[in-house]
Structures are given as C-alpha cells and as structure tokens.
Design a protein around this motif. Structure first.
Motif, PDB file in Angstrom:
ATOM      1  N   SER A  92      74.720  34.637  28.550  1.00  0.00           N
ATOM      2  CA  SER A  92      74.524  34.241  27.602  1.00  0.00           C
ATOM      3  C   SER A  92      74.363  35.612  26.480  1.00  0.00           C
ATOM      4  N   ALA A  93      73.891  36.775  27.139  1.00  0.00           N
ATOM      5  CA  ALA A  93      73.570  38.056  26.443  1.00  0.00           C
ATOM      6  C   ALA A  93      74.938  38.511  26.420  1.00  0.00           C
ATOM      7  N   ILE A  94      75.945  38.519  27.501  1.00  0.00           N
ATOM      8  CA  ILE A  94      77.329  39.280  27.510  1.00  0.00           C
ATOM      9  C   ILE A  94      78.212  38.432  26.782  1.00  0.00           C
ATOM     10  N   VAL A  95      78.380  37.238  27.387  1.00  0.00           N
ATOM     11  CA  VAL A  95      79.415  36.160  26.785  1.00  0.00           C
ATOM     12  C   VAL A  95      79.355  35.657  25.380  1.00  0.00           C
ATOM     13  N   GLY A  96      77.774  35.324  25.334  1.00  0.00           N
ATOM     14  CA  GLY A  96      77.531  34.739  24.063  1.00  0.00           C
ATOM     15  C   GLY A  96      77.969  35.473  22.915  1.00  0.00           C
ATOM     16  N   PRO A  97      77.863  36.829  22.385  1.00  0.00           N
ATOM     17  CA  PRO A  97      78.357  37.394  21.383  1.00  0.00           C
ATOM     18  C   PRO A  97      79.723  37.156  21.344  1.00  0.00           C
ATOM     19  N   PHE A  98      80.659  37.158  22.439  1.00  0.00           N
ATOM     20  CA  PHE A  98      81.963  36.862  22.356  1.00  0.00           C
ATOM     21  C   PHE A  98      82.345  35.328  21.690  1.00  0.00           C
ATOM     22  N   GLY A 102      82.230  36.072  14.701  1.00  0.00           N
ATOM     23  CA  GLY A 102      82.606  35.661  13.519  1.00  0.00           C
ATOM     24  C   GLY A 102      81.838  34.747  12.871  1.00  0.00           C
ATOM     25  N   GLN A 103      80.647  34.225  13.534  1.00  0.00           N
ATOM     26  CA  GLN A 103      79.826  33.145  13.044  1.00  0.00           C
ATOM     27  C   GLN A 103      78.484  33.570  12.618  1.00  0.00           C
ATOM     28  N   LEU A 125      70.804  38.229  20.609  1.00  0.00           N
ATOM     29  CA  LEU A 125      71.618  37.521  19.682  1.00  0.00           C
ATOM     30  C   LEU A 125      71.141  37.562  18.290  1.00  0.00           C
ATOM     31  N   GLY A 126      69.711  37.490  18.202  1.00  0.00           N
ATOM     32  CA  GLY A 126      69.180  37.532  17.001  1.00  0.00           C
ATOM     33  C   GLY A 126      69.409  38.930  16.104  1.00  0.00           C
ATOM     34  N   LYS A 127      69.239  40.019  16.967  1.00  0.00           N
ATOM     35  CA  LYS A 127      69.646  41.367  16.369  1.00  0.00           C
ATOM     36  C   LYS A 127      71.012  41.247  16.058  1.00  0.00           C
ATOM     37  N   LEU A 128      72.104  41.208  16.892  1.00  0.00           N
ATOM     38  CA  LEU A 128      73.264  41.162  16.602  1.00  0.00           C
ATOM     39  C   LEU A 128      73.607  40.376  15.129  1.00  0.00           C
ATOM     40  N   LYS A 129      73.260  39.279  15.219  1.00  0.00           N
ATOM     41  CA  LYS A 129      73.457  38.479  14.260  1.00  0.00           C
ATOM     42  C   LYS A 129      72.732  38.268  12.798  1.00  0.00           C
ATOM     43  N   SER A 130      71.627  39.329  13.068  1.00  0.00           N
ATOM     44  CA  SER A 130      70.920  39.577  11.863  1.00  0.00           C
ATOM     45  C   SER A 130      69.895  38.205  11.405  1.00  0.00           C
ATOM     46  N   ALA A 131      69.605  37.558  12.545  1.00  0.00           N
ATOM     47  CA  ALA A 131      69.046  35.994  12.433  1.00  0.00           C
ATOM     48  C   ALA A 131      67.594  36.292  12.747  1.00  0.00           C
ATOM     49  N   LYS A 132      66.998  35.357  12.320  1.00  0.00           N
ATOM     50  CA  LYS A 132      65.485  35.158  12.521  1.00  0.00           C
ATOM     51  C   LYS A 132      65.417  34.333  13.931  1.00  0.00           C
ATOM     52  N   VAL A 133      64.346  34.650  14.721  1.00  0.00           N
ATOM     53  CA  VAL A 133      64.391  33.822  16.134  1.00  0.00           C
ATOM     54  C   VAL A 133      62.911  33.295  16.196  1.00  0.00           C
ATOM     55  N   VAL A 134      62.992  31.816  16.564  1.00  0.00           N
ATOM     56  CA  VAL A 134      61.920  30.814  16.416  1.00  0.00           C
ATOM     57  C   VAL A 134      62.096  30.264  18.006  1.00  0.00           C
ATOM     58  N   ILE A 135      60.725  30.563  18.510  1.00  0.00           N
ATOM     59  CA  ILE A 135      60.805  30.220  20.119  1.00  0.00           C
ATOM     60  C   ILE A 135      59.786  29.017  20.212  1.00  0.00           C
ATOM     61  N   TRP A 136      60.425  28.094  20.762  1.00  0.00           N
ATOM     62  CA  TRP A 136      59.232  26.703  20.972  1.00  0.00           C
ATOM     63  C   TRP A 136      58.975  26.667  22.592  1.00  0.00           C
ATOM     64  N   VAL A 137      57.827  27.088  22.766  1.00  0.00           N
ATOM     65  CA  VAL A 137      57.228  27.304  23.874  1.00  0.00           C
ATOM     66  C   VAL A 137      56.939  26.068  24.810  1.00  0.00           C
ATOM     67  N   GLN A 138      57.635  25.800  25.744  1.00  0.00           N
ATOM     68  CA  GLN A 138      57.489  24.483  26.533  1.00  0.00           C
ATOM     69  C   GLN A 138      56.813  24.716  27.772  1.00  0.00           C
ATOM     70  N   ASP A 139      56.933  25.874  28.261  1.00  0.00           N
ATOM     71  CA  ASP A 139      56.246  26.398  29.721  1.00  0.00           C
ATOM     72  C   ASP A 139      55.487  27.717  29.469  1.00  0.00           C
ATOM     73  N   LEU A 140      54.318  27.554  30.016  1.00  0.00           N
ATOM     74  CA  LEU A 140      53.501  28.830  30.032  1.00  0.00           C
ATOM     75  C   LEU A 140      53.828  29.967  31.177  1.00  0.00           C
ATOM     76  N   TRP A 141      54.628  31.025  30.939  1.00  0.00           N
ATOM     77  CA  TRP A 141      54.816  31.928  31.811  1.00  0.00           C
ATOM     78  C   TRP A 141      54.075  33.067  31.698  1.00  0.00           C
ATOM     79  N   PRO A 142      53.598  33.504  32.802  1.00  0.00           N
ATOM     80  CA  PRO A 142      53.947  33.392  34.117  1.00  0.00           C
ATOM     81  C   PRO A 142      53.041  32.261  34.917  1.00  0.00           C
ATOM     82  N   GLU A 143      52.120  31.692  34.079  1.00  0.00           N
ATOM     83  CA  GLU A 143      51.323  30.791  34.811  1.00  0.00           C
ATOM     84  C   GLU A 143      51.816  29.422  35.275  1.00  0.00           C
TER      85      GLU A 143
END
Length: 417
Positions: A92-98, A102-103, A125-143
């Motif tokens: 997702s980090a390498i192929v995702g931007p490809f 243009g989007q 990807l957020g930095k590449l796209k100048s987009a805000k990032v919202v994370i919906w935490v479903q699991d507590l890591w590392p717990e």
C-alpha cells in the motif's frame, strides 16, 4: 467531500467497513477504497483474484476499489499472518501511490483493525496527497497482541508501542469504537484529538422486513439461545459448552452456535465427546441471511474471554443483537456488558463463568413471552438511539467536516500572518 477509505480488509470479505462505505455514500460523501486482495477468513485468495495482482474494480454500488498485492494469511500460521500484515503495509505504501496517481482526496479514513501498523502507509499517503488522516481505532495495539498471546516478547511489544504512538500523534483525528479505549489511546496520542464513534449496526437489519423469503436455516422447537459469529479462543466457547452441559436436564433449552472459526472442529469434537444433545452447529451464513435467522431465536448470546484489554471492547455482535429485537445474554466483562445492562435488553454475567451463564439462560427461560418481548423492544430503542447506521454515518461525516474546517481555518490564519 472526497474520501479515501483505507483498509486491509474489504468486500467481498465480510466486514462492517463495507457497510460504513455505503452509509457514507448515502450521506453525500464521494468514496474511493484502497485495499488488498481478499483472502479472509479462510486464508486463501478468493476466486477471481490473484494475491500479487494490482487491480481496480467498480463495486455494484458504483464506487471504485483499488487493490494492491497481499499475501494470503494461510491457516493458523503465525509466520503466514506476519507476512500477510507486512505485505499490505509495504504494497500500500509503494504500489498505493501508483494506483492512486492523479486522484485528489480531502481525507483518508483508516479502518484501524489489526494490523494497526497499516496506518503507517495511510499517513504516508496522506502526506503525498496533502490529505487529512482520520483513524478509527478498532483494536488496541500492542495490548491486543499481548492479550491474544500472538506476541510475548517484551522488546517487540515496546517497539510496536513506539510505532503506534507515532501513528496516533501523526494523524489528525482518532476515533475510538469503545469509550473504554479512550484512556489507553490518550496515553500515547499526544495532542491528537480523540472522539468516541461506535461501530454501527448492520444495514441488513434496517432493510429486513417480514415479507422476505424463508430463512436460510429453520431453528427447532424450544427455547433457542443463539450465538452468531466467529468461533475462536477469544469467544470463550469452551465455557458456553460447560454451561450447556449444566443445562442438559432442561430439555426445552437449546444452544445454537452459528458461524465458524479456528475452534470449529474442536467444538464439534467436544459436542460429540460430551454428548451435548442440546448444542447444534448449523454452519456459517452471509450477513443478509442473519436477520431471518436471529428472528427465530428466543435469546441471543455474546461471550468473550476474561481479559482487561478485551473488556474495553464492544463486540460488534452486540449492535446486531440489539437490532434483532431479541433478549440478550452477555457473558462478558466491561463495556459490552455495560451496553446490555444500560439498554435493558437482557442480562449479563462475568466472563468465563459457566455456572453464571447457565443461570442467566435459566433466568430468561423463566420469563413470560411478554417480558421477553419487552426486553427485545428496549434493545431496539437503544440501538436506534446509539448504533443506527445512517445516524452514525451522518455523525462520521460531521467529524470529517470538522477536521477539514480546521485545516481551512489554519490555512486562512497562515495567509493572514
């Protein structure tokens, strides 16, 4: 509002994020999805897909799904699961931007299930796209890694904690699916704002009517206590079998286990070994079939193992059960039990207490049909107020709008200076 939904798991795999996307579209968001090649829960890439393929498809609802390579998780293989997790982070980090070239997107919405480290790629990807990032935490890591026994090495756990803390501090908003998550997340998130946003119920229950076709499975006569969902170690189904053994003398009470998981074979073996004639396993059914199946239940069972981290979660089946309008037996601790008690939809007992579970079942069995119906109605009312999908989609869109308005405000202030 252009949203990129980022999730390792997505349709045709069966996860709640599928319906969250549909609900976001219904409230006016323009959604694109970045995900991997489907292989859950059986660990094999689905027919029609290839593990190392880069592909784009259009969902029947009309939105675009981009897929990057993803090694299948395999069956009960720790090494395979690690490679599965890492392959999505890398691809997702390498192929995702490809594939997204243009989007433009206003915001990236991360469905933060395990592996939570997938969020590293989303922030990139957020930095590449100048987009805000919202994370919906479903699991507590590392717990959750430690609680499940998946990782025991303290050095590894500390390293994971450092990565998670960086993720929390690098995004623009954290949403937690349980109020019990807040304290753990706050310790690691710095100045990043945190909001409570629970998992919604399933759209299938909104759309279900009494005029639908016959249910996929017909339950037998008697007082049917139905468990529906994943059958793994976390669900403490060994204690459910212990409770069933205690109830054998009550001929009218049946325990119905619907679903599948890592313990399916073990459960089947135990039922035969212990001659548990009051326990049946009809199999696994699609989400669309569940309203018709649960409608036949006398009561619905949710169970989890005893663990301080797991007690902070609200199992998604709680919302499903509330929507089904049936009495609930909650054999668990913490947030999930609190919802059942607060809603007035049923009874709760401590996690992994087979005797208390058997007593809880007997308590509901002893109620009149009118009393059972009242419990179900109270559950539906609570569901409509707290977990109804369209209501929560509107609230989620409002969270996004707040994040984007903060960005616009900051840009205006910078220009003024």
């Amino acid at each position: 509002m252009k949203i990129l939904v980022f999730s390792q798991y997505f349709w045709p795999e069966s996860f709640r994020i599928n319906e969250v996307v549909e609900s976001l579209i219904d409230v006016g968001c323009e959604v694109t999805v970045l995900t991997g090649q489907p292989n859950y829960p059986h660990g094999k890439t689905f027919e029609g897909y290839r593990a190392l393929q880069v592909s784009t498809e259009t969902h029947p609802r009309g939105y675009v799904i981009h897929r990057v390579p993803l090694l299948p998780r395999g069956k009960s293989n720790t090494l395979g699961l690690i490679f599965n997790y890492l392959s999505f982070v890398v691809s997702s980090a390498i192929v995702g931007p490809f594939v997204l070239r243009g989007q433009k997107f206003d915001l990236i919405f991360v469905c933060g299930m395990s592996p939570f480290t997938q969020s590293v790629s989303a922030i990139w990807l957020g930095k590449l796209k100048s987009a805000k990032v919202v994370i919906w935490v479903q699991d507590l890591w590392p717990e959750s890694l430690e609680a499940s026994g998946f990782v025991k090495n303290k050095t590894v756990l500390r390293s994971v904690a450092a990565v998670v803390s960086w993720i929390y501090r690098s995004c623009d908003l954290l949403l937690v699916q349980s109020k019990g998550f807040r304290s753990s997340v706050e310790k690691m998130s710095g100045a990043t704002p945190i909001e409570y946003h629970p998992n919604p119920g399933e759209l299938a229950f909104n759309q279900h009517t009494s005029h639908e076709q016959a249910p996929s499975v017909a339950l037998g006569k008697g007082f049917n206590v139905v468990f529906a969902g994943n059958m793994g170690t976390v669900q403490a189904l060994d204690k459910v079998l212990d409770a069933a053994e205690m109830l054998l003398e009550h001929n009218a009470i049946n325990i119905v286990l619907i679903g599948s998981g890592s313990l399916t074979t073990w459960i089947e073996t135990e039922i035969k070994r212990r001659n548990l004639t009051n326990v049946t396993m009809p199999g696994r059914f699609p989400v669309e079939a569940m309203p018709g199946i649960l409608a036949q239940a006398s009561a619905l069972l949710v169970s989890l193992c005893r663990d301080p981290i797991i007690s902070k979660t609200i199992p998604s089946k709680v919302q499903v059960y509330l929507a089904a309008g049936k009495p609930i037996i909650a054999s668990l601790d913490g947030e999930g039990a609190a919802v059942v008690e607060e809603s007035g939809a049923g009874v709760s007992c401590p996690a992994e207490d087979a005797a208390a579970l058997a007593q809880g079942i007997l308590k509901l069995y002893g109620l009149s049909p009118q009393q059972l119906e009242l419990l179900g109605k109270q559950g539906v009312a609570y569901y409509q107020e707290h977990f109804e999908p369209n209501m929560l989609a509107t609230r989620l869109r409002d969270h996004f709008a707040t994040v984007l308005s903060n960005r616009a405000r900051s840009a205006t202030e910078d220009a003024a200076n």
